[in-house]
Design a protein around this motif. Structure first.
Motif, PDB file in Angstrom:
ATOM      1  N   SER A 199       0.808  -1.224   0.000  1.00 35.01           N
ATOM      2  CA  SER A 199       0.000   0.000   0.000  1.00 35.01           C
ATOM      3  C   SER A 199       0.838   1.270   0.000  1.00 35.01           C
ATOM      4  O   SER A 199       0.296   2.374  -0.121  1.00 35.01           O
ATOM      5  CB  SER A 199      -0.923   0.013   1.227  1.00 35.01           C
ATOM      6  OG  SER A 199      -0.188   0.269   2.426  1.00 35.01           O
ATOM      7  N   ILE A 200       2.164   1.133   0.127  1.00 32.64           N
ATOM      8  CA  ILE A 200       3.037   2.312   0.191  1.00 32.64           C
ATOM      9  C   ILE A 200       3.139   2.970  -1.178  1.00 32.64           C
ATOM     10  O   ILE A 200       3.408   2.313  -2.189  1.00 32.64           O
ATOM     11  CB  ILE A 200       4.440   1.914   0.706  1.00 32.64           C
ATOM     12  CG1 ILE A 200       4.342   1.276   2.097  1.00 32.64           C
ATOM     13  CG2 ILE A 200       5.361   3.128   0.733  1.00 32.64           C
ATOM     14  CD1 ILE A 200       3.783   2.174   3.164  1.00 32.64           C
ATOM     15  N   GLU A 201       2.962   4.281  -1.205  1.00 33.37           N
ATOM     16  CA  GLU A 201       2.990   5.024  -2.467  1.00 33.37           C
ATOM     17  C   GLU A 201       4.367   5.618  -2.717  1.00 33.37           C
ATOM     18  O   GLU A 201       5.152   5.845  -1.802  1.00 33.37           O
ATOM     19  CB  GLU A 201       1.932   6.124  -2.455  1.00 33.37           C
ATOM     20  CG  GLU A 201       0.507   5.611  -2.338  1.00 33.37           C
ATOM     21  CD  GLU A 201      -0.513   6.736  -2.326  1.00 33.37           C
ATOM     22  OE1 GLU A 201      -0.112   7.917  -2.335  1.00 33.37           O
ATOM     23  OE2 GLU A 201      -1.722   6.420  -2.322  1.00 33.37           O
ATOM     24  N   ARG A 202       4.604   5.887  -3.984  1.00 35.72           N
ATOM     25  CA  ARG A 202       5.891   6.455  -4.404  1.00 35.72           C
ATOM     26  C   ARG A 202       5.907   7.967  -4.203  1.00 35.72           C
ATOM     27  O   ARG A 202       4.879   8.634  -4.333  1.00 35.72           O
ATOM     28  CB  ARG A 202       6.131   6.116  -5.877  1.00 35.72           C
ATOM     29  CG  ARG A 202       7.448   6.606  -6.431  1.00 35.72           C
ATOM     30  CD  ARG A 202       7.697   6.048  -7.819  1.00 35.72           C
ATOM     31  NE  ARG A 202       8.870   6.639  -8.433  1.00 35.72           N
ATOM     32  CZ  ARG A 202       9.458   6.171  -9.525  1.00 35.72           C
ATOM     33  NH1 ARG A 202       8.964   5.097 -10.114  1.00 35.72           N
ATOM     34  NH2 ARG A 202      10.518   6.752 -10.017  1.00 35.72           N
ATOM     35  N   ALA A 203       7.074   8.500  -3.869  1.00 36.88           N
ATOM     36  CA  ALA A 203       7.253   9.949  -3.769  1.00 36.88           C
ATOM     37  C   ALA A 203       7.515  10.534  -5.156  1.00 36.88           C
ATOM     38  O   ALA A 203       7.581   9.809  -6.152  1.00 36.88           O
ATOM     39  CB  ALA A 203       8.392  10.267  -2.812  1.00 36.88           C
ATOM     40  N   ALA A 204       7.707  11.844  -5.211  1.00 36.07           N
ATOM     41  CA  ALA A 204       7.829  12.512  -6.505  1.00 36.07           C
ATOM     42  C   ALA A 204       9.171  12.270  -7.183  1.00 36.07           C
ATOM     43  O   ALA A 204       9.247  12.207  -8.412  1.00 36.07           O
ATOM     44  CB  ALA A 204       7.602  14.012  -6.322  1.00 36.07           C
ATOM     45  N   HIS A 205      10.259  12.118  -6.396  1.00 36.56           N
ATOM     46  CA  HIS A 205      11.577  11.978  -7.007  1.00 36.56           C
ATOM     47  C   HIS A 205      11.779  10.554  -7.544  1.00 36.56           C
ATOM     48  O   HIS A 205      11.062   9.621  -7.174  1.00 36.56           O
ATOM     49  CB  HIS A 205      12.678  12.329  -6.016  1.00 36.56           C
ATOM     50  CG  HIS A 205      12.757  11.426  -4.823  1.00 36.56           C
ATOM     51  ND1 HIS A 205      11.968  11.570  -3.704  1.00 36.56           N
ATOM     52  CD2 HIS A 205      13.543  10.342  -4.578  1.00 36.56           C
ATOM     53  CE1 HIS A 205      12.249  10.624  -2.826  1.00 36.56           C
ATOM     54  NE2 HIS A 205      13.209   9.864  -3.331  1.00 36.56           N
ATOM     55  N   ALA A 206      12.758  10.391  -8.403  1.00 30.98           N
ATOM     56  CA  ALA A 206      13.031   9.095  -9.024  1.00 30.98           C
ATOM     57  C   ALA A 206      13.794   8.189  -8.062  1.00 30.98           C
ATOM     58  O   ALA A 206      14.551   8.659  -7.204  1.00 30.98           O
ATOM     59  CB  ALA A 206      13.833   9.291 -10.307  1.00 30.98           C
ATOM     60  N   HIS A 207      13.597   6.878  -8.212  1.00 29.18           N
ATOM     61  CA  HIS A 207      14.413   5.922  -7.475  1.00 29.18           C
ATOM     62  C   HIS A 207      15.890   6.145  -7.827  1.00 29.18           C
ATOM     63  O   HIS A 207      16.239   6.527  -8.947  1.00 29.18           O
ATOM     64  CB  HIS A 207      14.045   4.489  -7.855  1.00 29.18           C
ATOM     65  CG  HIS A 207      12.635   4.102  -7.527  1.00 29.18           C
ATOM     66  ND1 HIS A 207      12.066   4.300  -6.288  1.00 29.18           N
ATOM     67  CD2 HIS A 207      11.673   3.485  -8.282  1.00 29.18           C
ATOM     68  CE1 HIS A 207      10.832   3.834  -6.279  1.00 29.18           C
ATOM     69  NE2 HIS A 207      10.564   3.338  -7.476  1.00 29.18           N
ATOM     70  N   GLY A 208      16.757   5.890  -6.853  1.00 29.60           N
ATOM     71  CA  GLY A 208      18.190   5.938  -7.127  1.00 29.60           C
ATOM     72  C   GLY A 208      18.785   7.327  -7.147  1.00 29.60           C
ATOM     73  O   GLY A 208      19.934   7.494  -7.560  1.00 29.60           O
ATOM     74  N   THR A 209      18.049   8.316  -6.668  1.00 33.15           N
ATOM     75  CA  THR A 209      18.558   9.690  -6.703  1.00 33.15           C
ATOM     76  C   THR A 209      18.782  10.281  -5.320  1.00 33.15           C
ATOM     77  O   THR A 209      19.385  11.351  -5.203  1.00 33.15           O
ATOM     78  CB  THR A 209      17.587  10.607  -7.471  1.00 33.15           C
ATOM     79  OG1 THR A 209      16.313  10.614  -6.800  1.00 33.15           O
ATOM     80  CG2 THR A 209      17.415  10.130  -8.906  1.00 33.15           C
ATOM     81  N   CYS A 210      18.325   9.597  -4.268  1.00 27.28           N
ATOM     82  CA  CYS A 210      18.397  10.172  -2.928  1.00 27.28           C
ATOM     83  C   CYS A 210      18.515   9.057  -1.891  1.00 27.28           C
ATOM     84  O   CYS A 210      17.779   8.070  -1.958  1.00 27.28           O
ATOM     85  CB  CYS A 210      17.151  11.023  -2.659  1.00 27.28           C
ATOM     86  SG  CYS A 210      17.091  11.748  -0.999  1.00 27.28           S
ATOM     87  N   HIS A 211      19.435   9.221  -0.939  1.00 26.74           N
ATOM     88  CA  HIS A 211      19.481   8.310   0.206  1.00 26.74           C
ATOM     89  C   HIS A 211      18.384   8.729   1.171  1.00 26.74           C
ATOM     90  O   HIS A 211      18.438   9.798   1.789  1.00 26.74           O
ATOM     91  CB  HIS A 211      20.835   8.374   0.908  1.00 26.74           C
ATOM     92  CG  HIS A 211      20.886   7.549   2.172  1.00 26.74           C
ATOM     93  ND1 HIS A 211      21.170   6.204   2.162  1.00 26.74           N
ATOM     94  CD2 HIS A 211      20.666   7.881   3.477  1.00 26.74           C
ATOM     95  CE1 HIS A 211      21.137   5.732   3.403  1.00 26.74           C
ATOM     96  NE2 HIS A 211      20.827   6.732   4.216  1.00 26.74           N
TER      97      HIS A 211
END
Length: 380
Positions: A199-211
């Motif tokens: 059920s967890i939704e994705r944030a606005a930034h792309a995967h692999g761009t932020c720790h």
């Protein structure tokens, strides 16, 4: 060991707060359903003392210089083990602590999860280039469906979630109820871990761009490892880590109603056995974890992504890979809330374990003081 309270006073509502945590962190399996991680059950020698380290001056949280035992007492330490060149040379235990009793490791469990993934990758059973959705179709449409395993294991997942450890009414409380760590609420039953994660939704930034550090990522990783291997997580730890390192005591890990292990922070083990994990890594894996995979932990992850992330305050110039911290100065560490540390320093041939019941889940100021203390002990 006597406690200033009765067992019936410890509940899911208070077990992670002092003074109850001093008992609960050694008895998590009595509070939350747990799976056993079997060892060879070898007898341990009697606990040592700190020896010469008893007079080592270290800086306290107030800035004053104190002895190491004073520092450990002041900061709610339960167990402290120093291993040099594979030999346990110094130990300190709080009066309430039983050295033979497994202690909750919290997020050092993540580091164990990362080691299992690295072993499986070397065996060709998983690829870090795979997407989670390739193995778990039920995660497609959530934050996890299109994330690579590399980004998953390096905490570079784009998720809309906040790790609010003190939450009692929001999403993190629901997460804690899903793992059976918080009391259930009448008329508001939480799902099991796997459907919760879906059920967890994705944030606005792309995967692999932020720790961006989130325990839910590792809980998902633990389920993924079970799906890929067809084995329960506790059995993977037993067969790939615990028995090969010659662990002396059984460990255990909390599970949800469906028996899903809390790979993000539910494992308990003795301080000495955790030190044995660290020594295995200090010596390059000893055939337990492939040497090239261990070397990659010391090379670390993307330093710029770390520097821009939410834990950069811990280590200036550090990085993060497969749920291990790399401090930028040759040390690799596993870290858990409430003061759990596995510190591996090849330069001084030292492994240090600190297990604690710090009052706050996270304390940035205290973390820096503890890091300085660990470096002082390593060099002593």
């Amino acid at each position: 060991m006597t406690q200033p309270f009765n067992r019936r006073d410890v509940t899911l509502s208070n077990w992670r707060t002092l003074p109850y945590s001093q008992w609960a962190f050694q008895n998590a399996c009595e509070l939350v359903p747990s799976a056993i991680i079997a060892s060879r059950r070898q007898a341990e020698t009697a606990p040592l003392d700190l020896g010469a380290l008893a007079t080592l001056p270290v800086q306290s949280l107030s800035g004053a210089m104190v002895t190491l035992p004073e520092f450990l007492t002041q900061n709610s330490t339960d167990a402290f083990v120093v291993m040099r060149k594979g030999v346990i040379e110094a130990e300190w235990y709080a009066p309430h602590y039983d050295p033979a009793q497994p202690h909750l490791l919290f997020s050092i469990t993540k580091s164990i999860t990362g080691l299992i993934a690295e072993i499986l990758a070397e065996q060709g059973k998983l690829s870090f280039d795979d997407l989670v959705g390739d193995h778990m179709p039920d995660m497609i449409g959530s934050a996890y469906g299109d994330v690579s395993l590399r980004h998953l294991f390096d905490m570079q997942v784009s998720v809309q979630f906040t790790d609010d450890f003190l939450d009692t009414s929001g999403a993190f409380d629901r997460y804690r109820r899903a793992m059976l760590w918080n009391p259930e609420k009448p008329g508001e039953t939480a799902p099991d871990l796997r459907p919760f994660l879906a059920s967890i939704e994705r944030a606005a930034h792309a995967h692999g761009t932020c720790h961006s550090y989130h325990s839910i990522n590792t809980d998902l990783a633990g389920i993924l490892l079970e799906v890929i291997t067809g084995s329960r997580f506790a059995d993977l730890v037993r067969d790939m880590i615990w028995l090969p390192i010659g662990a002396h005591s059984d460990a255990h890990i909390t599970v949800d109603r469906a028996g899903t292990a809390r790979a993000g922070g539910g494992m308990s083990a003795t301080a000495r056995d955790l030190a044995r994990v660290g020594e295995m890594l200090r010596l390059g894996g000893l055939g337990v974890v492939p040497a090239d995979r261990v070397a990659a932990l010391w090379r670390g992850g993307d330093r710029q992504i770390w520097a821009d992330g939410d834990q950069a305050y811990l280590f200036d110039g550090g990085s993060y890979r497969s749920y291990f911290y790399e401090d930028g100065h040759g040390v690799v560490a596993g870290i858990g809330i409430h003061g759990q540390w596995l510190w591996i320093d090849p330069a001084t041939e030292t492994v240090i374990v600190r297990l604690s019941a710090e009052p706050l889940p996270s304390n940035e100021e205290l973390d820096h003081v503890v890091i300085a203390m660990l470096r002082d002990v390593s060099k002593a």
